[in-house]
Scaffold this motif. Sequence first.
Motif, PDB file in Angstrom:
ATOM      1  N   LYS A  18       0.776  -1.198   0.032  1.00  0.00           N
ATOM      2  CA  LYS A  18      -0.114  -0.231   0.000  1.00  0.00           C
ATOM      3  C   LYS A  18       0.935   1.231   0.099  1.00  0.00           C
ATOM      4  CE  LYS A  18      -4.066  -1.759   2.020  1.00  0.00           C
ATOM      5  NZ  LYS A  18      -5.091  -1.498   3.419  1.00  0.00           N
ATOM      6  N   SER A  98       2.093   6.489   1.726  1.00  0.00           N
ATOM      7  CA  SER A  98       1.201   5.336   2.363  1.00  0.00           C
ATOM      8  C   SER A  98      -0.035   5.416   2.213  1.00  0.00           C
ATOM      9  CB  SER A  98       1.785   4.906   3.786  1.00  0.00           C
ATOM     10  OG  SER A  98       1.124   4.097   4.349  1.00  0.00           O
ATOM     11  N   TYR A  99      -0.703   4.353   1.913  1.00  0.00           N
ATOM     12  CA  TYR A  99      -2.295   4.369   1.985  1.00  0.00           C
ATOM     13  C   TYR A  99      -2.614   3.585   3.067  1.00  0.00           C
ATOM     14  CZ  TYR A  99      -2.250   6.377  -2.813  1.00  0.00           C
ATOM     15  OH  TYR A  99      -2.125   7.543  -3.717  1.00  0.00           O
ATOM     16  N   PRO A 111       1.317  10.436   6.158  1.00  0.00           N
ATOM     17  CA  PRO A 111       1.433   9.343   5.054  1.00  0.00           C
ATOM     18  C   PRO A 111       2.503   9.673   3.998  1.00  0.00           C
ATOM     19  CG  PRO A 111      -0.330  10.982   4.301  1.00  0.00           C
ATOM     20  CD  PRO A 111       0.385  11.207   5.724  1.00  0.00           C
TER      21      PRO A 111
END
Length: 181
Positions: A18, A98-99, A111
């Motif tokens: 992700k 980042s998810y 993120p």
Amino acid sequence: MNKNERYANLFQNATWGKIESEFIMEVPHESLISNVNVVPFINNECIVIRLENGEWEIPGGTLEKDENYFATIKRELIEEAGAILHSFEPFGAWKCFSYHAHAYKPHLPHPEFFRLVGYGDVELFSKPQIPDDGEKVVAVEKMSVEEAATKFYETGRPDLAELYKLAEELRNQKLQYSSLR
């Protein structure tokens, strides 16, 4: 031909689960760094590590709470390669997004974060000092950058092959410049 073209595998966007990433030739602000890696050199040879699963890897890892990136790379080299760091020259980073809902560890940026990369001169002094929860390193090997690149290509890591080649190119340029002064 520029670096982005010569090292196309390194500079191409990548997805790690992700996390989306792209390699950039910039050094990010320290507050955004979550990980650090080093291409270690002993004279004209480099060091690569082999993990228990057979993969070849570059030494490095995640910053611990209240640890700066320089302290992290010194610690990681001792843990993963049994090496002492004598110099470190950052030259780029993977810019990551980042998810995931949360950071990997609460003290890390999220993120958006960066995985800083540099090259450095090291000295091997012992076996890896791997903590119980660390990656299992089964070999630390010194070889030419071409040999390292071949190992990375053979195990499906052309990005690391090109990272080592780029590090050698930048290191040689700096050494040549230093000798002219």
